[in-house]
Each structure stands twice: as structure tokens, then as C-alpha cells.
Scaffold this motif. Structure first.
Motif: not given
Length: 420
Positions: A173-174, A177-178, A181-184, A187-188, A191, A312
Motif C-alpha cells: 500500500y505505501i 501510494q508513493e 504521489e499520493k503519500c501524505d 501515510d508517511r 511508514r 521501504n
């Protein structure tokens, strides 16, 4: 604010660490010792005392992220409060877990953080913009199919099958998202905490009992540990472990600190560069650098972090090749000489560099004495050598190695100054 070197000398010479009740007395801490250090043709004042460690447990909970070879938050705080004002730029070219950038942000200073290891940004950036606990919980339980992805590598020696499927699903998922470019920041944050909980020696980690959480052993070594301890990986609730660690990290952040983080985070600069070449940083802009460079070949950063790299989506081998590890002191000096040239370029006139080194190879190499000529050759003047010492009532042993054979914890910091 420009703190003159004479002011710094007076401050250090007369410094007394407050006792636990906040009162400063001659009996509250040891008197600072002063002498002169002669290195080649340079005479430098040396101050030996206890400058920050007695109140070590009063650091922000946000700093409690495990990472090998990191200094206490009180070290950068000492220099940040002494030498800078709010809105000054604080830099760390070897940021590691982000101790200096986070401490600077909590104090309302602007932040530049650099480390050639991309894990540094992952562990640091989210803590400068901590989401609300409720948002983190909602996001964790809203992620679809968090038990649907199998591992492409054998990690069964570390994790229960159900725990591993959840971890792999969260990882997928992470990374998706990355890629989109939807990793807000929520999410960060997830992670960052998950990266920190991958392996350890208590039920607060995802793994079965393994060695301390600031590194990961090899799968082969973990198989041996499991056999010797007659253990199999138990089920761990990934969501709840992340939430438990989140509650701990967010505990006790003051309103002032929240305001400072909110103000500083949007303008913070995170780099993944060789510290010898950082063109993104403008000339004459950094008020203070507080850093601790890699110490010769003592710590194998890439080998320690292979599991974190996997989670990661990073190539641990590629990361390892970029990280300088030197066995010869002359090679280490060559790298640091170029680092100091770059630091001189970016440091503003009247600015400082606090360069923390240690006693390595059982005290036979005192890197502070090797660092002084390097900083001077770059254009700095050596203001002082500060040796912080704390005596312990007991020593700690990890894997049969006594890490405080004399019962004393020592930091050696060389403080450099850029003249106007």
C-alpha cells in the motif's frame, strides 16, 4: 544573533548543569575543567564537564526512534539554544535518525537535513509533521485488504505468517501510494513507525525476539537465535503496535512545540546527497551545523538496515555502496576535509559548526585531534573542544561487550567558527 567566541568561552568556563530541581549550584554538578589543547601549530581551549546528560530523560518523546550510532537530543539542544535564535537555519549533513533536525524544529529553528541513506528522511520528515492520533488510526483501519499480500522473500524466521502478510500488504500500500504521489503525512507517519517496529526484543515489535532494534541480523543468524531460544515467531497485531508506538511518540508535545513544528515543517529541506556536494544549500546561509559523522569502519549502516530497506522498497546493496566506510584514518580524513570545505561555503559569517566525534578503537584514536586541522584548513577557526562526560553507577553489556568499561559516557565536540 551573533554569539561571539569570547561569550562562548565565558559560558563554557562558568557553566554549571542545573540539578534535577532546576537549581544551579556548585554542588549540583562537577565544576568544568579547562585546559589548552595543542594540535600541530594550533592552540585550542578544551572544556571538560557535564553539560547535558544529567537531565537526559527530559527530551521529547518524538525523539524515541531507535537507530544505531546516534547521539542524545540534549547534545544538539545545548548548541542550538546557546548559539542560535528562532528562524536561524540549523543543518546536519549526516542526519541519521534526525535528532538534530527534529530538535531544531521543536525549538522553532529552520531545518536542513541531509543523509545519503534515504532511510534518514523516512525516519525524520514525518515527525516534523505529526498527524493526529485519530487520523492515523482511521487510516490504518481504512487501508483495504491488509492481509492479502505474500512475501517475495523468506522472512518466516522473523514473523508469524499472519503478521508477515499484514506487513507485506502494508508495504505494498505505501509503495503504491508513493508511486502515485499520493503519500501524505499520515501515510508517511505510518511508514516511519512501521519501519521502526520491524525487529526488536519485546512484544512492542513485529518480530520474534531478536537482537536490539537498532539493527537487523541476517536470516541465517535469526534461525540460529530461534533454535537456541526454542522460539517460533508469535502473532503480532501490526495495526495496534503502530498505534501504541504512535501514542508514545505523541505524548507530551507542548503547544509551543506544536506551533514550532507547524511553522518549520513546510520550509524544511530534506536532501539525500553526498555531504561533500550539496548545491541545493545556498552560500552563507546556515547559522549552525550540529552533526556526528560516520566513524571509520565501526558501524555497517547498510548491513544493519537491510530489513528496513526491504520494507521501504530500497536496494540495500545500492544504498550501501553510496555510504562511505573507511578503514584507514587517512582516507576518513580525506572525506572529512571535503565535507568541511562544503560546510565553510554554506555557513554564514558568525556561524558555528559543532562536530561530534568520539574515542574510537578503544580510545587509541581521538578523532577530535584529527578534525581540528581539517576544519582550519577549510577556513574555520577552532573555538573550543567540548568533552561532555557522565559517570554511570552501572555499566551496560550487549552481546557480552562492555560498552562502558570505565563507567563513563563521553562525547567529544569540536566547535568551529566562521569569521566575518
Amino acid at each position: 544573533m551573533n554569539r561571539s567566541t569570547s561569550y562562548v568561552h565565558d559560558y563554557l568556563q562558568n557553566f554549571r548543569l542545573p540539578s534535577q530541581d532546576g537549581q544551579t549550584t556548585l554542588t549540583a554538578a562537577k565544576e568544568t575543567q579547562c585546559d589548552l589543547l595543542h594540535i600541530q601549530d594550533v592552540e585550542c581551549c578544551r572544556y571538560i564537564g557535564e553539560f547535558w546528560t544529567a537531565r537526559q530523560r527530559q527530551a521529547s518523546k518524538l525523539q524515541e526512534i531507535s537507530y544505531r550510532a546516534c547521539f542524545k537530543p540534549q547534545l544538539p539542544r545545548f548548541f542550538i539554544t546557546l548559539l542560535t535564535e528562532p528562524d536561524d537555519i540549523i543543518y546536519d549533513p549526516f542526519a541519521g535518525r534526525g535528532t538534530t533536525p527534529l530538535e531544531a524544529a521543536l525549538l522553532g529553528r529552520l531545518v536542513i537535513s541531509n543523509d545519503i541513506n534515504p532511510l534518514s528522511r523516512i525516519l525524520t520528515e514525518a515527525r516534523l509533521s505529526p498527524p493526529a492520533y485519530e487520523d492515523i488510526r482511521a487510516r490504518l483501519y481504512a487501508i483495504p485488504d491488509l492481509n492479502s499480500v505474500s512475501s517475495e522473500m523468506d522472512l518466516s524466521m522473523f514473523y508469524h505468517p499472519d503478521t508477515l502478510r499484514t506487513l507485506c500488504s502494508l508495504r505494498a500500500y505505501i509503495l503504491e501510494q508513493e508511486e502515485k504521489e499520493k503519500c501524505d503525512m499520515t501515510d508517511r507517519w505510518i511508514r516511519m513507525v512501521a519501519t521502526n517496529r520491524l525487529s526488536g526484543h519485546s512484544p512492542g515489535f513485529f518480530s520474534v525476539y531478536t537482537l536490539p532494534p537498532n539493527q537487523a541480523v541476517s536470516p541465517e543468524r535469526q534461525i540460529t537465535i530461534n533454535r537456541d531460544r526454542s522460539q517460533t515467531p508469535p502473532y503480532r497485531d501490526v495495526r495496534e503496535i503502530i498505534l501504541k508506538k504512535t501514542r508514545s511518540l505523541l505524548q507530551g508535545i507542548s503547544e509551543r512545540q506544536k506551533e514550532n513544528l507547524s511553522k518549520v515543517a513546510p520550509s524544511s529541506l530534506f536532501l539525500t546527497k553526498d555531504a561533500r556536494n550539496t548545491p541545493e544549500i545556498l552560500d552563507n546561509t546556515v547559522s549552525l551545523t550540529v552533526t556526528s559523522p560516520p566513524f571509520l569502519d565501526i558501524v555497517q549502516y547498510a548491513a544493519d538496515n537491510w530489513l528496513r530497506c526491504w520494507f521501504n522498497g530500497l536496494d540495500a546493496e545500492l544504498v550501501g555502496k553510496k555510504i562511505s566506510t573507511t578503514r584507514k584514518l587517512t582516507d576518513w580524513e580525506g572525506i572529512m576535509r571535503d565535507v568541511f570545505r562544503e560546510l565553510f561555503r554554506i555557513t554564514r559569517p558568525g556561524g558555528y559548526v559543532a562536530f561530534e566525534v568520539g574515542e574510537v578503537r578503544n580510545g587509541s584514536v581521538r578523532l577530535d585531534e584529527h578534525v581540528i586541522p581539517l576544519g582550519i584548513s577549510a577556513g574555520f577557526s577552532c573555538t573550543a573542544v567540548i568533552i561532555n562526560q557522565q559517570d554511570f553507577t552501572k555499566t551496560a553489556n550487549i552481546w557480552g561487550v562492555n560498552n562502558m568499561s570505565t563507567g563513563t559516557n563521553t562525547n567529544r565536540i569540536v566547535l568551529f567558527y566562521k569569521d566575518f
